[in-house]
Motif scaffolding. Structure first.
Motif, mmCIF file in Angstrom:
data_model
loop_
_atom_site.group_PDB
_atom_site.id
_atom_site.type_symbol
_atom_site.label_atom_id
_atom_site.label_comp_id
_atom_site.label_asym_id
_atom_site.label_seq_id
_atom_site.Cartn_x
_atom_site.Cartn_y
_atom_site.Cartn_z
ATOM 1 N N ASP A 42 -33.433 0.026 47.782
ATOM 2 C CA ASP A 42 -31.345 0.153 47.029
ATOM 3 C C ASP A 42 -31.604 -0.928 45.701
ATOM 4 N N SER A 66 -25.283 1.161 45.595
ATOM 5 C CA SER A 66 -24.242 0.939 46.861
ATOM 6 C C SER A 66 -23.807 2.373 47.406
ATOM 7 N N ASN A 67 -23.128 2.384 48.303
ATOM 8 C CA ASN A 67 -22.355 3.892 48.825
ATOM 9 C C ASN A 67 -23.080 5.178 48.484
ATOM 10 N N ARG A 68 -24.335 5.357 49.228
ATOM 11 C CA ARG A 68 -25.073 6.185 49.122
ATOM 12 C C ARG A 68 -25.073 7.037 49.496
ATOM 13 N N VAL A 69 -25.006 8.590 49.334
ATOM 14 C CA VAL A 69 -24.260 9.852 49.777
ATOM 15 C C VAL A 69 -24.813 10.535 49.235
ATOM 16 N N GLU A 70 -25.965 10.752 49.675
ATOM 17 C CA GLU A 70 -26.887 12.106 49.247
ATOM 18 C C GLU A 70 -26.025 13.128 50.117
ATOM 19 N N GLU A 72 -24.615 13.243 46.995
ATOM 20 C CA GLU A 72 -23.139 13.367 46.626
ATOM 21 C C GLU A 72 -22.943 12.353 45.212
ATOM 22 N N TYR A 74 -23.498 7.906 43.587
ATOM 23 C CA TYR A 74 -23.635 6.051 44.239
ATOM 24 C C TYR A 74 -22.266 5.552 43.718
ATOM 25 N N ARG A 75 -22.888 4.332 43.917
ATOM 26 C CA ARG A 75 -22.239 3.372 42.654
ATOM 27 C C ARG A 75 -23.796 2.105 42.292
ATOM 28 N N ASN A 91 -20.595 -2.390 35.912
ATOM 29 C CA ASN A 91 -20.305 -1.271 37.056
ATOM 30 C C ASN A 91 -20.422 0.228 37.105
ATOM 31 N N GLU A 93 -19.056 4.691 38.688
ATOM 32 C CA GLU A 93 -19.811 5.206 39.727
ATOM 33 C C GLU A 93 -20.006 6.201 38.976
ATOM 34 N N ALA A 95 -20.885 10.443 40.150
ATOM 35 C CA ALA A 95 -21.090 11.892 41.487
ATOM 36 C C ALA A 95 -21.143 12.829 40.631
#
Length: 151
Positions: A42, A66-70, A72, A74-75, A91, A93, A95
Motif C-alpha cells: 500500500d 487506502s480504501n482499496r476496493v478491487e 472499483e 482507492y484513495r 489527496n 480519490e 474510481a
C-alpha cells in the motif's frame, strides 16, 4: 488546488485496476519520475523532478493507498519534499466504472504546496500542476489502451 476529471480507457476494468497498482506502469506515466518503487503493498516511494517557473527541484516522497476496493478504486495520500524548493501534499480519490467494453477512470484531488513553490504564485503553480495531471492521465490512458489492444 483542486483537480477533477475523467478518462475513458479502451480496456477492461480489471486491466485498468492492475495497471493502477503496477509501479512500473505508474513510473512511466508520471512526468519527470526518476524512480517509483513499492515499499509495501500500500505504499510507494518516488523521486520526481519538477520545474515550476524558475524553480526546478527533485522531490522525494511517498504515496499511500487506502480504501482499496478491487476493481472499483482507492484513495491516495501523498507528500514530497523538494529541499529549498518546498514541499507538496496531495489527496485523491480514484474510481473506476464500466462503460461497455471500456473503463471510465474518474478522479478528484486536492493539493497544496509550501516553500519557494508557494511564493511563485498560485496561478503558475496551478497551471503546471494541471499540466502534469493531464500528462499523467493521458500517458496512463495510452499505456493501458495499448496493453488491452495487445491482448
Amino acid at each position: 488546488m483542486d483537480f477533477k476529471g475523467s478518462q475513458t480507457i479502451k480496456a477492461p476494468r480489471s486491466l485498468v485496476w492492475k495497471c493502477l497498482n503496477d509501479p512500473e506502469v505508474l513510473q512511466n506515466c508520471v512526468p519527470g519520475c526518476q524512480s517509483f518503487t513499492a515499499a509495501s503493498d500500500d505504499e510507494f516511494l518516488a523521486t520526481v523532478t519538477v520545474s515550476v517557473g524558475p524553480v526546478k527541484a527533485n522531490f522525494k516522497g511517498n504515496l499511500k493507498l487506502s480504501n482499496r476496493v478491487e476493481p472499483e478504486g482507492y484513495r491516495i495520500a501523498g507528500q514530497g519534499e523538494g529541499g529549498i524548493a518546498g514541499f507538496g501534499k496531495m489527496n485523491a480519490e480514484v474510481a473506476l466504472s464500466d462503460a461497455g467494453e471500456e473503463t471510465v477512470l474518474s478522479y478528484v484531488a486536492d493539493a497544496e504546496v509550501g516553500g519557494k513553490l508557494a511564493q511563485i504564485g498560485a496561478r503558475l503553480v496551478a497551471s503546471v500542476a494541471n499540466k502534469l495531471v493531464a500528462v499523467f492521465f493521458q500517458r496512463f490512458n495510452d499505456t493501458v489502451s495499448e496493453l488491452a489492444a495487445q491482448q
